[in-house]
Design an enzyme around this catalytic site. Structure first.
Site, short mmCIF file in Angstrom:
data_model
loop_
_atom_site.label_atom_id
_atom_site.label_comp_id
_atom_site.label_asym_id
_atom_site.label_seq_id
_atom_site.Cartn_x
_atom_site.Cartn_y
_atom_site.Cartn_z
CG ASP A 24 -0.22 0.11 2.53
OD1 ASP A 24 0.77 -0.60 2.72
OD2 ASP A 24 -0.64 0.91 3.39
CG HIS A 30 -1.59 -7.16 -1.65
ND1 HIS A 30 -2.81 -7.19 -2.24
CD2 HIS A 30 -1.58 -6.06 -0.86
CE1 HIS A 30 -3.53 -6.16 -1.84
NE2 HIS A 30 -2.80 -5.45 -0.99
CG ASP A 46 3.00 -16.49 -6.15
OD1 ASP A 46 2.90 -15.27 -5.90
OD2 ASP A 46 3.75 -16.94 -7.03
CD GLU A 68 0.49 -5.52 2.02
OE1 GLU A 68 -0.45 -6.05 2.64
OE2 GLU A 68 0.61 -4.29 1.91
#
Ligand code: G3I
Ligand code: 9MR
Length: 548
Positions: free
Chosen positions: A157, A471, A517, A526
């Site tokens: 993020d 991620h 995965d 992530e």
């Protein structure tokens, strides 16, 4: 399939492979090109690994020291992935793991000269950041605009969190402090390469400068994070810019993690006074101001304020943060009062993670033991480091997989638990030279590079069976098939908190196999700066210490 570290080993390293119990006990390491047998031996007895539900055998081929490219075979099992034996086995891995921080820089365009196919436009300049209602004060009411640029995106993020930045930045600084020659030589192809600072320090400074701007100069307190209200979509950073960015409530953990990290940076930057005049002193002053804020506000727990749903890093126990900050301030300022404030006799040693940083205090005290003042209890320092390593080594010795990882270590970010265990084992090895500690530390790196129950190498860009779909917003949204290299993914654990967002089912509920995965899987796949930092530390340490 036979499982092994898919990158390989230094010639003198402890070298172990995991075989399924159904394979023959007779094991051969063969030259990957010619097929010639380079080592032949027997696997140990079969044993059960509860964490994966497997029964496996270990083959120890440490006696093979000749450099080369190899595979392992045994009747009744598929041969292993190829791997190498060579000096400097982890140099490329280390460079890539550090470069990953550059790839996660906020507020800067990554140009093709440094980022190659991963070049991208700048995102999140963070020069117009709003003071959130939760952080409003008399000097800085709600809506006050501050500038807080640079820093690394936390993970997959695009937010920037002080609590997690602390341990991440410290770990890079410790790698440099412990292995200065290794990093002095390293060129990492970042914009600052070639200036008078080692690249690892330039990288750390990118985040340290951001951290400094997260301190309120009016009172020394530190905002918990700089964030959107909601997570950005799975888009490139420049496409995400536009939503307001906030600094939110100050907290005790943020203040103390900041204090510890700044105190550490201040002693390292002393040697670079000419290049960065005044920075070392400014950092120490900032650290002391944050410490004083925490003394007056010793129990401010951070919780996401209404409307904000991004990562919380909501630690509520501060003894470890107080101890860590006190230890670093003691070392960097030379003031004995900080040693007393640490209350060392009451501080145990544990494997570090973002919410538990007491181990970092012991790392720094042990490293600086020869220059500490008389108040420091040298025996206690050695006992704490050795005690933790001895416990980890006991698990390692008894483990069917030959790793210190077990049961409760399988949490969100389990791969970083493996590497932080290695980092602590390496502290003990540096202190007392017990060979078992080096070998158990090696096992942690082997684990993330392929000697694990999934058979994956958990580092993007490395290993024959490397993970491909982290991620990580840039890796998902760029037009490049391969993910951005050098990132360690979080790893298996039974939590599966992303089940609602992942269509593909998890292959297993067992902790060591509970891994996807798939870029939907933020709970197991992530990336994060606090997971990459021990990869930088451990790969450097094994390259240096394992070559002796
Ligand atoms: O505190 C409890 C503890 O009391 C309990 O015994 C234990 C049992 O599982 O759980 C503990 O809580 C865990 C918490 O971490 C603290 O360790 C939660 O289960 C677990 O879900 C939580 O995971 C964190 C996750 O965010 C969700 O909040 C990870 O440690 C943390 O690394 C991760 O960090 C995220 C950021 O929020 C946002 N950015 C990406 C980053 C990486 O995924
Ligand atoms: O992308 C977010 C990741 O960084 C966090 O670790 C994770 C847990 O807080 O949340 C991710 O965002 C997801 C959100 O929580 C739920 N909806 C889907 C989001 C993107 O996959």
């Amino acid at each position: 399939e036979i499982r092994v570290n898919q990158l390989g080993f230094l010639p003198q390293a402890h070298k172990v492979a995991v075989l399924p119990a159904g394979a023959a006990g007779e094991v051969e390491v063969i030259d990957a090109a010619s097929g010639a047998v380079a080592w032949r031996g027997r696997a140990g007895p079969a044993a059960a690994w509860r964490e994966s539900g497997e029964t496996v055998m270990l083959a120890d081929f440490s006696a093979l020291t000749r450099p080369g490219a190899y595979r392992i075979r045994a009747a009744g099992a598929a041969p292993s992935a190829p791997f190498g034996v060579r000096a400097g086995a982890y140099a490329d891995l280390n460079r890539a793991a550090l470069k990953a921080f550059y790839f996660n820089r906020a507020g800067i365009a990554l140009d093709p000269a440094h980022a190659g196919v991963y070049a991208r436009a700048a995102g999140h300049p963070d020069t117009h950041v709003l003071v959130h209602a939760s952080a409003a004060s008399k000097a800085r009411p709600e809506g006050t605009v501050i500038s807080s640029p640079k820093g690394w995106y936390d993970a997959g993020d695009y937010n920037k969190y002080i609590v997690n930045s602390g341990i991440s930045t410290y770990t890079l600084l410790a790698a440099f402090e412990h292995f200065p020659d290794y990093f002095a030589r390293q060129r990492n192809g970042i914009p600052e390469s070639g200036n008078a600072l080692p690249d690892i320090l330039d990288e750390a400074l990118w985040n340290l400068e951001w951290m400094l701007s997260m301190q309120d100069p009016n009172d020394g307190g530190v905002y918990n994070k700089l964030t959107n209200q909601n997570f950005d979509g799975m888009v490139m950073p420049d496409k995400a810019s536009g939503t307001p960015r906030y600094v939110v409530q100050k907290g005790t953990a943020a203040a103390l993690d900041f204090a510890a990290t700044m105190a550490t940076a201040s002693r390292i930057m002393k040697a670079y006074e000419q290049q960065r005049p005044g920075l070392s002193a400014r950092m120490l002053a900032a650290a002391e101001a944050a410490w004083e804020w925490a003394r007056v506000n010793p129990a401010v727990v951070f919780r996401n304020p209404p409307g904000v749903v991004t990562g919380e890093y909501g630690d509520a126990v501060f003894d470890d943060e107080f101890a860590w900050a006190a230890a670093e301030l003691y070392i960097s300022s030379g003031k004995d009062s900080y040693y007393a404030a640490m209350k060392p006799a009451a501080v145990t040693a544990t494997v570090p993670e973002w919410a538990d940083v007491r181990g970092l205090a012991w790392i720094s005290l042990a490293h600086h033991r020869k220059s500490l003042s008389a108040v420091a209890d040298q025996r206690l320092i050695a006992e704490r480091i050795d005690g933790l390593a001895a416990a980890l080594a006991t698990t390692w010795r008894a483990s069917a997989y030959g790793v210190p990882m077990q049961g409760t270590d399988f949490v969100w970010g389990s791969n970083a638990v493996a590497l932080n265990q290695s980092m602590m084992l390496l502290q003990a090895y540096r202190l007392n030279g017990k060979r078992d500690y080096l070998d158990a530390a090696q096992a942690g790196l082997d684990y993330v590079l392929g000697r694990n129950a999934t058979g994956n190498s958990f580092v993007t860009g490395f290993g024959a069976r490397r993970v491909l779909h982290p991620h990580h917003r840039p890796s998902v949204a760029d037009q490049v098939a391969a993910p951005v290299p050098g990132f360690l993914v979080g790893g298996p654990h039974a939590g599966q908190q992303d089940k609602g967002d992942c269509k593909a089912p998890y292959p297993s509920a067992l902790p060591a196999l509970s891994y996807l995965d798939d870029d939907c899987s933020y709970a197991s796949n992530e990336v994060a700066i606090n997971w990459n930092a021990p990869l930088v530390y451990v790969s450097a340490a094994l390259d240096v210490l394992g070559g002796a």
